[in-house]
Motif scaffolding. Structure first.
Motif, mmCIF file in Angstrom:
data_model
loop_
_atom_site.group_PDB
_atom_site.id
_atom_site.type_symbol
_atom_site.label_atom_id
_atom_site.label_comp_id
_atom_site.label_asym_id
_atom_site.label_seq_id
_atom_site.Cartn_x
_atom_site.Cartn_y
_atom_site.Cartn_z
ATOM 1 N N GLU A 156 10.017 -15.862 -1.961
ATOM 2 C CA GLU A 156 10.521 -17.188 -1.584
ATOM 3 C C GLU A 156 11.128 -17.834 -2.832
ATOM 4 N N GLY A 157 12.338 -18.301 -2.725
ATOM 5 C CA GLY A 157 12.955 -18.956 -3.890
ATOM 6 C C GLY A 157 13.831 -18.013 -4.701
ATOM 7 N N ALA A 158 13.794 -16.697 -4.392
ATOM 8 C CA ALA A 158 14.665 -15.762 -5.129
ATOM 9 C C ALA A 158 16.119 -16.012 -4.697
ATOM 10 N N ARG A 159 17.046 -15.787 -5.631
ATOM 11 C CA ARG A 159 18.464 -16.130 -5.414
ATOM 12 C C ARG A 159 19.036 -15.428 -4.179
ATOM 13 N N LEU A 160 18.705 -14.128 -3.985
ATOM 14 C CA LEU A 160 19.284 -13.390 -2.861
ATOM 15 C C LEU A 160 18.239 -13.114 -1.777
ATOM 16 N N CYS A 161 17.262 -13.996 -1.674
ATOM 17 C CA CYS A 161 16.141 -13.775 -0.762
ATOM 18 C C CYS A 161 16.614 -13.469 0.664
ATOM 19 N N ASP A 162 17.572 -14.232 1.166
ATOM 20 C CA ASP A 162 17.994 -14.049 2.564
ATOM 21 C C ASP A 162 18.681 -12.707 2.781
ATOM 22 N N ARG A 163 19.451 -12.287 1.782
ATOM 23 C CA ARG A 163 20.246 -11.072 1.931
ATOM 24 C C ARG A 163 19.423 -9.799 1.726
ATOM 25 N N LEU A 164 18.326 -9.919 0.990
ATOM 26 C CA LEU A 164 17.571 -8.716 0.582
ATOM 27 C C LEU A 164 16.323 -8.522 1.422
ATOM 28 N N GLN A 165 16.491 -8.431 2.709
ATOM 29 C CA GLN A 165 15.327 -8.230 3.569
ATOM 30 C C GLN A 165 15.145 -6.740 3.838
ATOM 31 N N PRO A 166 14.047 -6.139 3.352
ATOM 32 C CA PRO A 166 13.859 -4.703 3.555
ATOM 33 C C PRO A 166 13.399 -4.384 4.972
ATOM 34 N N ASP A 167 13.578 -3.126 5.354
ATOM 35 C CA ASP A 167 13.087 -2.629 6.635
ATOM 36 C C ASP A 167 11.642 -2.158 6.367
ATOM 37 N N ASP A 168 10.659 -2.849 6.942
ATOM 38 C CA ASP A 168 9.255 -2.565 6.610
ATOM 39 C C ASP A 168 8.825 -1.153 7.008
ATOM 40 N N ASP A 169 9.316 -0.677 8.162
ATOM 41 C CA ASP A 169 8.928 0.676 8.588
ATOM 42 C C ASP A 169 9.484 1.714 7.621
ATOM 43 N N GLU A 170 10.724 1.482 7.211
ATOM 44 C CA GLU A 170 11.350 2.401 6.264
ATOM 45 C C GLU A 170 10.593 2.362 4.927
ATOM 46 N N ALA A 171 10.204 1.161 4.517
ATOM 47 C CA ALA A 171 9.459 1.025 3.255
ATOM 48 C C ALA A 171 8.146 1.800 3.337
ATOM 49 N N ALA A 172 7.450 1.696 4.468
ATOM 50 C CA ALA A 172 6.173 2.410 4.625
ATOM 51 C C ALA A 172 6.403 3.920 4.601
ATOM 52 N N ALA A 173 7.477 4.378 5.259
ATOM 53 C CA ALA A 173 7.765 5.824 5.290
ATOM 54 C C ALA A 173 8.072 6.326 3.876
ATOM 55 N N LEU A 174 8.819 5.536 3.114
ATOM 56 C CA LEU A 174 9.143 5.940 1.737
ATOM 57 C C LEU A 174 7.876 5.994 0.892
ATOM 58 N N ASN A 192 6.848 3.703 -19.278
ATOM 59 C CA ASN A 192 6.949 3.561 -17.826
ATOM 60 C C ASN A 192 8.378 3.225 -17.417
ATOM 61 N N ILE A 193 8.730 3.699 -16.228
ATOM 62 C CA ILE A 193 9.982 3.262 -15.596
ATOM 63 C C ILE A 193 9.615 2.547 -14.302
ATOM 64 N N ASP A 194 10.154 1.348 -14.134
ATOM 65 C CA ASP A 194 9.959 0.580 -12.891
ATOM 66 C C ASP A 194 11.080 0.905 -11.908
ATOM 67 N N LEU A 195 10.715 1.197 -10.669
ATOM 68 C CA LEU A 195 11.723 1.431 -9.621
ATOM 69 C C LEU A 195 11.437 0.526 -8.418
ATOM 70 N N ILE A 196 12.484 0.234 -7.678
ATOM 71 C CA ILE A 196 12.336 -0.522 -6.427
ATOM 72 C C ILE A 196 12.856 0.358 -5.283
ATOM 73 N N TYR A 197 12.135 0.369 -4.154
ATOM 74 C CA TYR A 197 12.612 1.131 -2.998
ATOM 75 C C TYR A 197 12.789 0.218 -1.791
ATOM 76 N N ALA A 198 13.415 0.812 -0.754
ATOM 77 C CA ALA A 198 13.777 0.063 0.471
ATOM 78 C C ALA A 198 14.824 -1.009 0.164
ATOM 79 N N ILE A 199 15.758 -0.652 -0.698
ATOM 80 C CA ILE A 199 16.879 -1.558 -0.991
ATOM 81 C C ILE A 199 17.878 -1.421 0.157
ATOM 82 N N PRO A 200 18.329 -2.512 0.763
ATOM 83 C CA PRO A 200 19.301 -2.390 1.850
ATOM 84 C C PRO A 200 20.528 -1.583 1.403
ATOM 85 N N GLY A 201 20.892 -0.596 2.223
ATOM 86 C CA GLY A 201 22.067 0.233 1.899
ATOM 87 C C GLY A 201 21.696 1.514 1.169
#
Ligand code: SF4
Length: 361
Positions: free
Chosen positions: A189-207, A150-159
Motif C-alpha cells: 500500500e502506498g508503493a508508486r506502481l501498486c495498482d499496476r503491479l498486481q501479481p497472480d496469486d495462483d501463479e505465485a504459489a506455483a512458482l 546473496n542475490i535478491d529476486l522477485i517472482y510473479a512479475i506481470p508479463g
C-alpha cells in the motif's frame, strides 16, 4: 545482541516499494543522519554484537568517505569481534570497485538487490538499473571474495513467464551466490506502481513450489519461506531475529526488540533527526510469544525444545506442543509436522503460513 542500521536513502523509488526511504537525497542529509547516529551510539551502553545488518534504503548510496565514517562509527562503538556476521545491502547501480573494496574491509556478507536479470521485467517493477551495472556489480562482489553473499529476486512479475523466472534462478546460482532470496511480488500500500503491479496469486504459489527443484542442481536448500542457501550460508542475523533474538535498531523506521517490548523509530528522517520517541508495540506477553512462535515456523528447522527455551520469557514446551496441535486441528493436520522434539510446517503448511499465523495469534 543483533544490530540493525536503517540507511533511509535511495537513488530513486522502485515501483513496488513502500519501505521508508528518501529518494534523491541531498548529501547534506547524509551528514545529518551520520551525526545523529553518532550521538545515538554514544548515548547508550551497547552489548557486543552477534550480528550487524546495514539495510535500507540503499546503504551503498553513500560515497566512500561517508561509508567509511559509518563503518568507523560501528567499529568504534560496537567493537565487533572476528566472528561477527556483518551484512550490508547493496544496489548494483551504486557500487564501484572502490566501494566494494571498502565494504569488504568491513563486512563479511553482502546482499545484492537484483530482483530480475531481465531489463524488461526490472522496467515493469520501476527499478532503475542497467544490465551493465548489474553484471559489473556481480563481478566486483565475486572478485572481492565475500565469504557470504546473496542475490535478491522477485517472482510473479506481470508479463514474466515461468521460464523467465527459472532463468533468473539459474543465473543467480551460476553467478556463484551461495544465498538467494526469492520474494513474491507484493506491492505494498502506498508503493508508486501498486495498482499496476498486481501479481497472480495462483501463479505465485506455483512458482514458489517449483523453486527448490529449480535450485536442486546447485544443492540449495529452502531454509525459510523466501530464503535458499548452500549449507552454512544462511543469514545468521535473520535466523537470530526469527528466533526471537534481541534486536537493537538505529535510524528512521528501524525496529528493536528488548526481550519484552518491540518498538520502532519514527519512519521519517525529519522526525528521527528531531528526536521523536520510538513507537511502542505494546502487546501482552503471551501474544508476543505466539508471534515469535509463528514467525520461526516460517523456517524449515522450526522449533525444538532447546530453541524455544532460549526465547526471552518462553513458556513450557508442552504448551507449544498443545498450541501447535490445536492449530493443526483448526487448519489442516497436513500443515504441521509435530513430534516431542520438534515442531515444523510441511511444505503445504509453509504455503499457507498466513492462515496458520492468524490462528496462532
Ligand atoms: S526496493 Fe530498495 S532500492 Fe528500491 S526504493 Fe525500496 S529500499 Fe530503495
Amino acid at each position: 545482541m543483533n544490530y540493525y542500521f536503517h540507511i533511509p536513502f535511495c537513488r530513486s523509488k522502485c515501483g513496488y516499494c513502500a519501505f521508508y526511504s528518501e529518494p534523491s537525497p541531498d548529501p547534506g542529509m547524509f551528514d545529518a543522519y551520520l551525526d545523529k547516529l553518532e550521538r545515538e551510539l554514544d548515548a547508550a551502553p551497547l552489548p557486543p554484537p552477534d550480528t550487524v545488518y546495514l539495510g535500507g534504503g540503499t546503504p551503498t548510496l553513500f560515497d566512500p568517505a561517508r561509508l567509511e565514517r559509518l563503518f568507523c562509527l560501528i567499529r568504534q562503538k560496537l567493537a565487533p569481534e572476528a566472528g561477527t556476521e556483518i551484512s550490508i545491502e547493496a544496489n548494483p547501480e551504486t557500487v564501484d570497485r572502490e566501494k566494494i573494496r571498502l565494504i569488504r574491509s568491513f563486512a563479511n556478507r553482502i546482499s545484492l538487490g537484483v530482483q530480475s536479470f531481465s531489463a524488461e521485467h526490472r522496467r515493469t517493477l520501476g527499478r532503475d538499473c542497467t544490465q551493465q551495472a548489474l553484471h559489473h556489480a556481480i563481478d566486483l562482489i565475486r572478485d572481492a571474495e565475500f565469504p557470504q553473499w546473496n542475490i535478491d529476486l522477485i517472482y510473479a512479475i506481470p508479463g514474466a513467464t515461468r521460464r523467465d523466472f527459472f532463468n533468473d534462478l539459474a543465473t543467480a546460482a551460476r553467478a556463484g551466490a551461495p544465498h538467494i532470496s526469492c520474494y513474491s511480488l507484493t506491492p505494498e500500500e502506498g508503493a508508486r506502481l501498486c495498482d499496476r503491479l498486481q501479481p497472480d496469486d495462483d501463479e505465485a504459489a506455483a512458482l514458489w513450489e517449483e523453486i527448490p527443484q529449480q535450485l536442486a542442481p546447485w544443492e540449495f536448500r529452502r531454509y525459510e519461506i523466501s530464503n535458499y542457501a548452500l549449507p552454512g550460508h544462511e543469514c545468521r542475523h535473520n535466523v537470530n531475529v526469527w528466533r526471537g533474538g534481541l534486536l537493537r535498531g538505529f535510524g528512521p523506521a528501524a525496529a528493536s526488540f528488548d526481550g519484552a517490548l518491540r518498538y520502532a523509530q519514527a519512519a521519517s528522517l525529519t522526525e528521527w533527526l528531531a528526536g521523536a520517541p520510538p513507537e511502542l508495540d505494546e502487546i501482552p506477553g503471551a501474544a508476543r510469544l505466539n508471534e515469535i512462535f509463528a514467525v520461526n515456523l516460517r523456517t524449515a528447522s522450526g522449533w525444538t525444545p532447546h530453541l524455544w527455551s532460549r526465547v526471552p520469557g518462553a513458556d513450557g514446551w508442552e504448551a507449544r506442543l498443545r498450541l501447535a496441535r490445536s492449530a493443526a486441528k483448526e487448519t489442516s493436520p497436513e500443515f504441521f509436522d509435530i513430534s516431542p522434539g520438534r515442531i515444523t510446517l510441511s511444505s503445504s503448511g509453509l504455503l499457507f503460513w498466513n492462515t496458520i499465523a492468524e490462528v496462532l495469534l
